[in-house]
Design a protein around this motif. Structure first.
Motif, PDB file in Angstrom:
ATOM      1  N   LEU A 162     -63.543 -49.325  -7.786  1.00  0.00           N
ATOM      2  CA  LEU A 162     -63.745 -50.401  -6.815  1.00  0.00           C
ATOM      3  C   LEU A 162     -63.336 -51.758  -7.370  1.00  0.00           C
ATOM      4  O   LEU A 162     -62.793 -52.586  -6.630  1.00  0.00           O
ATOM      5  CB  LEU A 162     -65.204 -50.414  -6.343  1.00  0.00           C
ATOM      6  N   THR A 163     -63.581 -52.012  -8.639  1.00  0.00           N
ATOM      7  CA  THR A 163     -63.173 -53.305  -9.214  1.00  0.00           C
ATOM      8  C   THR A 163     -61.658 -53.390  -9.342  1.00  0.00           C
ATOM      9  O   THR A 163     -61.086 -54.473  -9.177  1.00  0.00           O
ATOM     10  CB  THR A 163     -63.869 -53.587 -10.563  1.00  0.00           C
ATOM     11  N   GLU A 164     -60.999 -52.273  -9.614  1.00  0.00           N
ATOM     12  CA  GLU A 164     -59.527 -52.271  -9.634  1.00  0.00           C
ATOM     13  C   GLU A 164     -58.945 -52.606  -8.268  1.00  0.00           C
ATOM     14  O   GLU A 164     -57.843 -53.123  -8.167  1.00  0.00           O
ATOM     15  CB  GLU A 164     -58.999 -50.904 -10.093  1.00  0.00           C
ATOM     16  N   LYS A 165     -59.709 -52.318  -7.221  1.00  0.00           N
ATOM     17  CA  LYS A 165     -59.253 -52.571  -5.849  1.00  0.00           C
ATOM     18  C   LYS A 165     -59.788 -53.887  -5.293  1.00  0.00           C
ATOM     19  O   LYS A 165     -59.753 -54.115  -4.089  1.00  0.00           O
ATOM     20  CB  LYS A 165     -59.659 -51.405  -4.949  1.00  0.00           C
ATOM     21  N   GLY A 166     -60.307 -54.753  -6.176  1.00  0.00           N
ATOM     22  CA  GLY A 166     -60.732 -56.080  -5.742  1.00  0.00           C
ATOM     23  C   GLY A 166     -62.223 -56.299  -5.632  1.00  0.00           C
ATOM     24  O   GLY A 166     -62.661 -57.405  -5.338  1.00  0.00           O
TER      25      GLY A 166
ATOM     26  N   ILE B 102     -71.536 -57.349  -9.376  1.00  0.00           N
ATOM     27  CA  ILE B 102     -72.509 -58.445  -9.431  1.00  0.00           C
ATOM     28  C   ILE B 102     -73.800 -58.053 -10.141  1.00  0.00           C
ATOM     29  O   ILE B 102     -74.576 -58.917 -10.516  1.00  0.00           O
ATOM     30  CB  ILE B 102     -72.801 -59.033  -8.024  1.00  0.00           C
ATOM     31  N   SER B 103     -74.026 -56.753 -10.328  1.00  0.00           N
ATOM     32  CA  SER B 103     -75.179 -56.288 -11.093  1.00  0.00           C
ATOM     33  C   SER B 103     -74.808 -54.943 -11.706  1.00  0.00           C
ATOM     34  O   SER B 103     -74.620 -53.965 -10.988  1.00  0.00           O
ATOM     35  CB  SER B 103     -76.407 -56.156 -10.199  1.00  0.00           C
ATOM     36  N   PRO B 104     -74.674 -54.889 -13.035  1.00  0.00           N
ATOM     37  CA  PRO B 104     -74.249 -53.648 -13.687  1.00  0.00           C
ATOM     38  C   PRO B 104     -75.305 -52.547 -13.550  1.00  0.00           C
ATOM     39  O   PRO B 104     -76.445 -52.810 -13.176  1.00  0.00           O
ATOM     40  CB  PRO B 104     -74.059 -54.056 -15.146  1.00  0.00           C
ATOM     41  N   PRO B 105     -74.938 -51.309 -13.861  1.00  0.00           N
ATOM     42  CA  PRO B 105     -75.862 -50.182 -13.704  1.00  0.00           C
ATOM     43  C   PRO B 105     -77.177 -50.379 -14.462  1.00  0.00           C
ATOM     44  O   PRO B 105     -77.183 -50.777 -15.618  1.00  0.00           O
ATOM     45  CB  PRO B 105     -75.079 -49.000 -14.279  1.00  0.00           C
ATOM     46  N   LYS B 106     -78.266 -50.120 -13.733  1.00  0.00           N
ATOM     47  CA  LYS B 106     -79.623 -50.180 -14.289  1.00  0.00           C
ATOM     48  C   LYS B 106     -80.424 -49.053 -13.672  1.00  0.00           C
ATOM     49  O   LYS B 106     -80.171 -48.648 -12.546  1.00  0.00           O
ATOM     50  CB  LYS B 106     -80.318 -51.490 -13.896  1.00  0.00           C
ATOM     51  N   GLU B 107     -81.419 -48.596 -14.403  1.00  0.00           N
ATOM     52  CA  GLU B 107     -82.316 -47.589 -13.844  1.00  0.00           C
ATOM     53  C   GLU B 107     -83.143 -48.204 -12.725  1.00  0.00           C
ATOM     54  O   GLU B 107     -83.571 -49.356 -12.818  1.00  0.00           O
ATOM     55  CB  GLU B 107     -83.228 -47.035 -14.934  1.00  0.00           C
ATOM     56  N   ALA B 108     -83.365 -47.415 -11.671  1.00  0.00           N
ATOM     57  CA  ALA B 108     -84.115 -47.889 -10.515  1.00  0.00           C
ATOM     58  C   ALA B 108     -85.355 -47.018 -10.306  1.00  0.00           C
ATOM     59  O   ALA B 108     -85.242 -45.812 -10.075  1.00  0.00           O
ATOM     60  CB  ALA B 108     -83.238 -47.860  -9.270  1.00  0.00           C
ATOM     61  N   ILE B 109     -86.515 -47.637 -10.378  1.00  0.00           N
ATOM     62  CA  ILE B 109     -87.789 -46.925 -10.233  1.00  0.00           C
ATOM     63  C   ILE B 109     -87.873 -46.191  -8.890  1.00  0.00           C
ATOM     64  O   ILE B 109     -88.309 -45.049  -8.832  1.00  0.00           O
ATOM     65  CB  ILE B 109     -88.972 -47.903 -10.405  1.00  0.00           C
ATOM     66  N   LEU B 110     -87.429 -46.837  -7.820  1.00  0.00           N
ATOM     67  CA  LEU B 110     -87.542 -46.242  -6.484  1.00  0.00           C
ATOM     68  C   LEU B 110     -86.758 -44.934  -6.375  1.00  0.00           C
ATOM     69  O   LEU B 110     -87.105 -44.057  -5.593  1.00  0.00           O
ATOM     70  CB  LEU B 110     -87.054 -47.230  -5.422  1.00  0.00           C
ATOM     71  N   PHE B 111     -85.728 -44.791  -7.201  1.00  0.00           N
ATOM     72  CA  PHE B 111     -84.876 -43.602  -7.153  1.00  0.00           C
ATOM     73  C   PHE B 111     -85.041 -42.736  -8.403  1.00  0.00           C
ATOM     74  O   PHE B 111     -84.077 -42.201  -8.929  1.00  0.00           O
ATOM     75  CB  PHE B 111     -83.411 -44.015  -6.962  1.00  0.00           C
TER      76      PHE B 111
ATOM     77  N   LEU C  65     -72.124 -54.291  -6.095  1.00  0.00           N
ATOM     78  CA  LEU C  65     -70.796 -54.899  -6.079  1.00  0.00           C
ATOM     79  C   LEU C  65     -70.627 -55.698  -4.796  1.00  0.00           C
ATOM     80  O   LEU C  65     -71.244 -55.372  -3.772  1.00  0.00           O
ATOM     81  CB  LEU C  65     -69.695 -53.832  -6.124  1.00  0.00           C
ATOM     82  N   MET C  66     -69.775 -56.711  -4.856  1.00  0.00           N
ATOM     83  CA  MET C  66     -69.384 -57.433  -3.656  1.00  0.00           C
ATOM     84  C   MET C  66     -68.029 -56.878  -3.252  1.00  0.00           C
ATOM     85  O   MET C  66     -67.070 -56.925  -4.036  1.00  0.00           O
ATOM     86  CB  MET C  66     -69.288 -58.937  -3.908  1.00  0.00           C
TER      87      MET C  66
END
Length: 126
Positions: free
Chosen positions: A88-92, A96-105, A113-114
């Motif tokens: 996705l970043t190669e395509k523009g 905005i927030s790199p991978p992090k563990e998510a408690i809800l999941f 990403l934007m």
């Protein structure tokens, strides 16, 4: 990428749940949790037609709420979060927030990403 849920910004999750209950039948609802990695309170619901809605309250959505915007993001579940981010970043897209563990999941990784059509959350499948 497979659609997973829509993220909705709200000031008060309990109040938002009450509003949603007036419009839709909620068939599943997680407890409200605070995720220190996201600096947010979160709750996932599923309404009768199968749509998953993540309610988000806290720091990440403060500016949206000040502008009276409640739509926050669309989430896709992906096989490999790092490869998808690279693609996705190669395509523009802008990470905005790199991978992090998510408690809800159950501590699966999420990243934001934007893209041209707004904020997208990626949820790693495993």
């Amino acid at each position: 990428m497979k659609f997973h849920h829509v993220g909705v910004a709200c000031k008060d999750i309990q109040a938002e749940l009450q509003s949603i209950r007036q419009l839709h039948k909620i068939i599943e609802e997680t407890p409200v949790v605070f995720d220190p990695n996201q600096q947010a309170e979160l709750c996932m619901i599923t309404v009768e037609d199968g749509l998953n809605i993540e309610l988000v309250s806290g720091k990440p959505v403060e500016n949206l709420l000040k502008k009276r915007i409640s739509y926050y993001h669309i989430c896709y579940e992906v096989e490999n979060i790092d490869e998808t981010i690279e693609n996705l970043t190669e395509k523009g897209g802008l990470l905005i927030s790199p991978p992090k563990e998510a408690i809800l999941f159950n501590n699966r990784k999420v990243a934001f990403l934007m893209l041209s059509y707004g904020i997208v959350e990626l949820l790693n499948k495993n």
